[in-house]
Design an enzyme around this catalytic site. Structure first.
Site, PDB file in Angstrom:
ATOM      1  N   SER A   1      -1.057  -2.103 -14.408  1.00 26.17           N
ATOM      2  CA  SER A   1      -0.692  -0.944 -15.242  1.00 26.17           C
ATOM      3  C   SER A   1       0.269  -0.038 -14.486  1.00 26.17           C
ATOM      4  CB  SER A   1      -1.942  -0.131 -15.585  1.00 26.17           C
ATOM      5  OG  SER A   1      -2.873  -0.957 -16.236  1.00 26.17           O
TER       6      SER A   1
ATOM      7  N   ARG B   1      -9.088   7.156 -10.716  1.00 24.74           N
ATOM      8  CA  ARG B   1      -7.940   6.555 -10.023  1.00 24.74           C
ATOM      9  C   ARG B   1      -7.317   7.517  -9.011  1.00 24.74           C
ATOM     10  NH1 ARG B   1     -10.455   3.643 -12.076  1.00 24.74           N
ATOM     11  NH2 ARG B   1     -10.051   2.112 -13.713  1.00 24.74           N
TER      12      ARG B   1
ATOM     13  N   GLU C   1       1.017   5.013 -11.905  1.00 25.95           N
ATOM     14  CA  GLU C   1      -0.182   4.596 -11.169  1.00 25.95           C
ATOM     15  C   GLU C   1       0.179   4.083  -9.772  1.00 25.95           C
ATOM     16  OE1 GLU C   1      -3.330   2.186 -13.030  1.00 25.95           O
ATOM     17  OE2 GLU C   1      -3.445   1.115 -11.123  1.00 25.95           O
TER      18      GLU C   1
HETATM   19  C1  LIG Z   1      -2.478  -7.917 -12.244  1.00 22.09           C
HETATM   20  C2  LIG Z   1      -2.985  -6.618 -11.676  1.00 22.09           C
HETATM   21  C3  LIG Z   1      -4.153  -6.072 -12.168  1.00 22.09           C
HETATM   22  C4  LIG Z   1      -4.651  -4.860 -11.637  1.00 22.09           C
HETATM   23  N1  LIG Z   1      -5.796  -4.358 -12.157  1.00 22.09           N
HETATM   24  C5  LIG Z   1      -6.292  -3.190 -11.675  1.00 22.09           C
HETATM   25  C6  LIG Z   1      -7.493  -2.640 -12.224  1.00 22.09           C
HETATM   26  O1  LIG Z   1      -8.106  -3.202 -13.124  1.00 22.09           O
HETATM   27  N2  LIG Z   1      -7.942  -1.468 -11.705  1.00 22.09           N
HETATM   28  C7  LIG Z   1      -7.285  -0.820 -10.686  1.00 22.09           C
HETATM   29  O2  LIG Z   1      -7.763   0.242 -10.264  1.00 22.09           O
HETATM   30  N3  LIG Z   1      -6.143  -1.330 -10.155  1.00 22.09           N
HETATM   31  C8  LIG Z   1      -5.628  -2.490 -10.608  1.00 22.09           C
HETATM   32  N4  LIG Z   1      -4.476  -3.007 -10.088  1.00 22.09           N
HETATM   33  C9  LIG Z   1      -3.777  -2.283  -9.008  1.00 22.09           C
HETATM   34  C10 LIG Z   1      -4.155  -2.762  -7.585  1.00 22.09           C
HETATM   35  O3  LIG Z   1      -4.453  -4.124  -7.574  1.00 22.09           O
HETATM   36  C11 LIG Z   1      -5.325  -1.989  -6.984  1.00 22.09           C
HETATM   37  O4  LIG Z   1      -5.072  -0.613  -7.009  1.00 22.09           O
HETATM   38  C12 LIG Z   1      -5.620  -2.427  -5.543  1.00 22.09           C
HETATM   39  O5  LIG Z   1      -6.781  -1.743  -5.099  1.00 22.09           O
HETATM   40  C13 LIG Z   1      -4.472  -2.168  -4.575  1.00 22.09           C
HETATM   41  O6  LIG Z   1      -4.743  -2.885  -3.396  1.00 22.09           O
HETATM   42  P1  LIG Z   1      -3.572  -3.381  -2.429  1.00 22.09           P
HETATM   43  O7  LIG Z   1      -4.242  -3.912  -1.184  1.00 22.09           O
HETATM   44  O8  LIG Z   1      -2.660  -4.319  -3.095  1.00 22.09           O
HETATM   45  O9  LIG Z   1      -2.840  -1.998  -2.108  1.00 22.09           O
HETATM   46  P2  LIG Z   1      -1.307  -1.772  -1.725  1.00 22.09           P
HETATM   47  O10 LIG Z   1      -0.463  -1.931  -2.936  1.00 22.09           O
HETATM   48  O11 LIG Z   1      -0.931  -2.549  -0.531  1.00 22.09           O
HETATM   49  O12 LIG Z   1      -1.346  -0.226  -1.338  1.00 22.09           O
HETATM   50  C14 LIG Z   1      -1.617   0.742  -2.326  1.00 22.09           C
HETATM   51  C15 LIG Z   1      -1.657   2.120  -1.633  1.00 22.09           C
HETATM   52  O13 LIG Z   1      -2.733   2.175  -0.709  1.00 22.09           O
HETATM   53  C16 LIG Z   1      -2.258   2.428   0.613  1.00 22.09           C
HETATM   54  N5  LIG Z   1      -3.104   1.604   1.503  1.00 22.09           N
HETATM   55  C17 LIG Z   1      -3.306   0.265   1.428  1.00 22.09           C
HETATM   56  N6  LIG Z   1      -4.213  -0.109   2.343  1.00 22.09           N
HETATM   57  C18 LIG Z   1      -4.582   1.010   3.013  1.00 22.09           C
HETATM   58  C19 LIG Z   1      -5.491   1.259   4.096  1.00 22.09           C
HETATM   59  N7  LIG Z   1      -6.219   0.285   4.668  1.00 22.09           N
HETATM   60  N8  LIG Z   1      -5.609   2.543   4.539  1.00 22.09           N
HETATM   61  C20 LIG Z   1      -4.889   3.551   3.988  1.00 22.09           C
HETATM   62  N9  LIG Z   1      -4.005   3.371   2.966  1.00 22.09           N
HETATM   63  C21 LIG Z   1      -3.874   2.107   2.501  1.00 22.09           C
HETATM   64  C22 LIG Z   1      -0.793   2.037   0.609  1.00 22.09           C
HETATM   65  O14 LIG Z   1      -0.053   2.765   1.579  1.00 22.09           O
HETATM   66  C23 LIG Z   1      -0.402   2.426  -0.810  1.00 22.09           C
HETATM   67  O15 LIG Z   1      -0.167   3.803  -0.879  1.00 22.09           O
HETATM   68  C24 LIG Z   1      -3.947  -4.206 -10.591  1.00 22.09           C
HETATM   69  C25 LIG Z   1      -2.752  -4.771 -10.099  1.00 22.09           C
HETATM   70  C26 LIG Z   1      -2.281  -5.963 -10.620  1.00 22.09           C
HETATM   71  C27 LIG Z   1      -1.013  -6.570 -10.059  1.00 22.09           C
END
Ligand SMILES: Cc1cc2nc3c(=O)[nH]c(=O)nc-3n(C[C@H](O)[C@H](O)[C@H](O)COP(=O)(O)OP(=O)(O)OC[C@H]3O[C@@H](n4cnc5c(N)ncnc54)[C@H](O)[C@@H]3O)c2cc1C
Length: 347
Positions: A239, A161, A335
Site C-alpha cells: 500500500s 502504522r 506509507e
Molecule cells: C506486497 C506487500 C505487502 C505488504 N503488506 C503489509 C501489511 O499488510 N501491513 C503492513 O504493515 N505493511 C505491509 N507492507 C509493508 C512492509 O512489508 C512492512 O512495513 C515491513 O515491516 C517492512 O519491513 P522491511 O524490512 O522491508 O523494512 P524496510 O523497507 O527495509 O525499512 C522500512 C523502514 O524501517 C527502517 N528500518 C528497517 N529496519 C530497521 C531496524 N532494524 N532498525 C531501525 N530502523 C529500521 C528503514 O530505515 C525504513 O525507514 C507490505 C509490503 C509489500 C511489498
C-alpha cells in the site's frame, strides 16, 4: 563499485550508496557502529527494503542492511512464551516459527514481507493484528549515546502504522525484538470484519491457529497483497498510502458516496485509501504514467515496470494525493519511508 539500492528494495528503485554493509553477525555490531560513525556520515538502516522509496541519487552515507538471523524462545508462566528475534530475521520466519510451535499472537501477520526488526518502525500489521499486540520490548543501538538500550513497548509510541521510531527516525537501530506469545491451539480473536467474513464466523471468534493463518494467506493472495517474485506486479511496496483519519464533515462525504469507514477504539474514523483512489477514478490495472501502474489486483498498490525513476514514481503518488484532496478535502499520507524532496503543496 558502489552498491545500487535498487538491488535491495522491492520497488527496485534507488541509486548507489556511498558505502554499504550487510550486518549478519550480532557480535560484529560494535565494529559496524564504529564504522558508521567515522568519518561522520549519514546512515540509512535497511531491512528487506519493502517499505522504502530510495532516491535516484542514492544515499550519500553508509547503508547498513540488517541481516542477522535467529529466534530464541523461553517458556514463562501460564502458557506465555517469550520469543526474541534478531532484527534481520524475516517476519515470515517468525510467523512460521510461531505456527510450528503452536504459539498465538502473530498468525494474522502471515504474508507480510520484510524483517522483524523493521516491523516496530511502522507497527506493521494486518487483519486486525499488529506487532505491538505482542511486542514487549526491543533492544536498539542508540546513536546519540552509542549504547545498546532496551526499550519497553510502552515507550515505543505505537499507534496505527506509527511508532516513535518512525516519528523521529535515525536515533535508534533495532537489533532484536521480544514478544510474548501464547501457547494455544486457537488464534487470537477475530477483530477484523473482512476476516470474519472470510472465515464465516462472528467477530470475537478464536479460529484454529493454522486455519486462521491459511485463511489470511489465501485472502492476501486473492486480493493482491503478496509480493510476486516476477510478473507485472513484482516491483512494489504494498500500500502506498495510509488510511487517513477523517473529520465528521469528510466522513459525511465518504458516507454519501457509500465509502467504507472504520472506527478505532477511540472513536476516530478512518477511510480506506484504496476507496479514495477509486472514488477519484482509478482502478486496478490502470496506467498512471509511463511504466507506473496500479497493480493488476489493487488500486492502492502502485507498481513500477521498465525504466522508471523514483522521482517519477513519487511524482505520481503526490499527484494522486493532490487529486484526492481536491475532490474530498482529505489529505493522504505516504506509507513507505522516503528520503526525497518534500511533498509539494496542494494546488
Ligand atoms: C506486497 C506487500 C505487502 C505488504 N503488506 C503489509 C501489511 O499488510 N501491513 C503492513 O504493515 N505493511 C505491509 N507492507 C509493508 C512492509 O512489508 C512492512 O512495513 C515491513 O515491516 C517492512 O519491513 P522491511 O524490512 O522491508 O523494512 P524496510 O523497507 O527495509 O525499512 C522500512 C523502514 O524501517 C527502517 N528500518 C528497517 N529496519 C530497521 C531496524 N532494524 N532498525 C531501525 N530502523 C529500521 C528503514 O530505515 C525504513 O525507514 C507490505 C509490503 C509489500 C511489498
Amino acid at each position: 563499485m558502489r552498491e545500487p539500492l535498487a538491488d535491495h528494495t522491492t520497488l527496485r528503485l534507488g541509486g548507489p550508496a556511498n558505502s554499504f554493509i550487510t550486518h549478519t553477525d550480532p557480535a560484529d555490531w560494535a565494529d559496524i557502529a564504529r564504522a558508521a560513525c567515522e568519518p561522520k556520515q549519514p546512515r540509512l538502516i535497511l531491512g528487506g527494503g519493502s517499505n522504502i522509496i530510495a532516491t535516484d541519487a542514492g544515499f550519500p552515507g553508509m547503508v547498513v542492511r540488517m541481516a542477522t538471523r535467529g529466534i530464541t524462545a523461553r517458556a514463562l508462566q501460564q502458557g506465555q512464551v517469550e520469543v526474541t528475534v534478531e532484527a534481520g530475521e524475516p517476519l515470515s520466519s517468525l510467523v512460521d516459527f510461531a505456527l510450528t510451535e503452536g504459539l498465538s499472537g502473530v498468525e494474522y501477520l502471515v504474508g507480510i514481507p520484510g524483517t522483524t526488526g523493521a516491523a516496530p518502525i511502522q507497527n506493521t500489521g494486518a487483519y486486525g493484528q499488529q506487532i505491538s499486540d505482542t511486542l514487549t520490548s526491543i533492544t536498539a543501538y542508540d546513536w546519540s549515546t552509542h549504547r545498546i538500550v532496551r526499550i519497553p513497548a510502552s515507550e515505543c509510541g505505537f499507534g496505527y502504522r506509527i511508532s516513535s521510531f518512525k516519528r523521529h527516525p535515525g536515533r535508534f537501530t533495532i537489533l532484536t525484538t521480544t514478544l510474548h506469545l501464547r501457547r494455544a491451539s486457537q488464534a487470537a480473536p477475530v477483530t477484523y470484519q473482512l476476516l470474519a467474513d472470510v472465515l464465516n464466523v462472528p467477530l470475537g471468534t478464536r479460529p484454529p491457529l493454522a486455519e486462521a493463518a491459511v485463511a489470511v494467506a489465501t485472502d492476501r493472495q486473492a486480493r493482491g497483497l503478496t509480493l510476486p517474485s516476477s510478473g507485472p506486479d513484482a516491483r512494489q511496496v504494498g500500500s502506498v498510502f495510509l488510511n487517513p483519519t477523517v473529520n465528521e464533515h469528510q466522513a459525511a462525504h465518504v458516507r454519501a458516496y457509500g465509502g467504507p469507514l472504520h472506527y478505532d477504539a477511540r472513536g476516530e474514523a478512518r477511510v480506506s485509501a484504496g476507496w479514495l483512489l477509486q472514488h477519484v477514478g482509478y482502478a486496478p490495472g490502470c496506467r498512471l504514467a509511463e511504466g507506473i501502474y496500479c497493480s493488476t489486483q489493487r488500486t492502492l498498490t502502485v507498481v513500477a515496470r521498465g525504466s522508471v525513476t523514483s522521482e517519477n514514481y513519487l511524482g505520481i503518488l503526490y499527484r494522486l494525493s493532490r487529486e484526492v484532496e481536491q475532490a474530498t478535502g482529505i489529505q493522504m499520507h505516504l506509507e513507505p519511508t522516503t528520503r526525497t524532496r518534500k511533498r509539494p503543496a496542494a494546488r
